[in-house]
Enzyme design. Structure first.
Site, mmCIF file in Angstrom:
data_model
loop_
_atom_site.group_PDB
_atom_site.id
_atom_site.type_symbol
_atom_site.label_atom_id
_atom_site.label_comp_id
_atom_site.label_asym_id
_atom_site.label_seq_id
_atom_site.Cartn_x
_atom_site.Cartn_y
_atom_site.Cartn_z
ATOM 1 N N ASN A 63 14.725 2.066 16.430
ATOM 2 C CA ASN A 63 16.174 1.904 16.641
ATOM 3 C C ASN A 63 16.422 1.903 18.151
ATOM 4 O OD1 ASN A 63 16.821 4.724 17.560
ATOM 5 N ND2 ASN A 63 16.017 5.175 15.521
ATOM 6 N N ASP A 79 8.816 4.051 11.662
ATOM 7 C CA ASP A 79 8.999 4.667 12.980
ATOM 8 C C ASP A 79 8.493 6.113 12.958
ATOM 9 O OD1 ASP A 79 9.916 5.157 15.556
ATOM 10 O OD2 ASP A 79 12.039 4.881 15.100
#
Ligand code: APR
Length: 181
Positions: free
Chosen positions: A30, A40
């Site tokens: 992000n 992530d």
């Protein structure tokens, strides 16, 4: 399954991105670059704190990372030497430029891999988890974006898509089959 575009093989596998033996893996990050869930979280957990430290330094230098852009860090403890962090679009129904941003995320990531002199790079299915992009549409955009860049000529030997579920792999296979070499 695989298909060749220009001099580069595009391969599809079902598995865990963090375990891939490639020069670089791409993170579906992000804009804060401070980590998150999904792939992530898995990359930061497996790669250790060095990756986050570099991400913080990048944000301190250039600010947060806009959707469609990419930056590169070390791979920390991952088998991959580098992590290319990119930000995909949040899905809002498809009329807010989502496809263009997704396409840019893939092409910028490939550009960075080439600039770093790498030979192999592995992508997750960017934006199709927390960001809600429908996987069939994302697969078509992702593969077209990658194929277009590779047809123009690339020093990369392999671009691998690592799909976390067998269902996602089947969707990507169908999209890859339809694509002209
Ligand atoms: N290996 C490969 N693919 C994985 C893995 C893994 N270890 N873990 C998750 N995935 C898959 C998910 O199943 C999904 O298909 O990656 C795809 C992308 O999902 P997300 O990780 O949720 O990424 P995205 O939709 O782009 O959302 C990004 O989520 O984690 C946060 O910080 C991230 O805020 C950002 C947002």
């Amino acid at each position: 399954m695989e298909k060749t575009f220009g001099n580069t093989r595009v391969t599809l596998v079902h598995g865990d991105l963090t375990r891939q033996d490639v020069d670089a893996v791409v993170n579906a990050a992000n804009s804060s670059l401070l980590g998150g869930g999904g792939v992530d979280g898995a990359i930061h957990r497996a790669g250790g704190p060095a990756i986050l430290e570099e991400c913080k330094a990048i944000v301190a230098r250039q600010g947060s990372l806009p959707p469609g852009r990419a930056v590169v860090t070390t791979g920390g403890r991952l088998p991959a030497r580098r992590v290319i962090h990119t930000v995909g679009p949040v899905w809002h129904g498809g009329a807010r430029g989502e496809a263009g941003v997704l396409r840019s995320a893939y092409q910028e990531s490939l550009g960075l891999a080439e600039a770093e002199g790498l030979r192999s790079v592995a992508f997750p299915s960017i934006s199709t988890g927390a960001y809600g992009y429908p996987v069939a549409e994302a697969a078509r955009v992702a593969l077209e974006a990658v194929a277009e860049r590779l047809r123009a000529g690339s020093p990369l030997a392999e671009v691998r898509f690592v799909l976390h579920t067998a269902a996602d792999r089947a969707v990507y296979e169908e999209a890859l089959e339809k694509l002209p070499a």
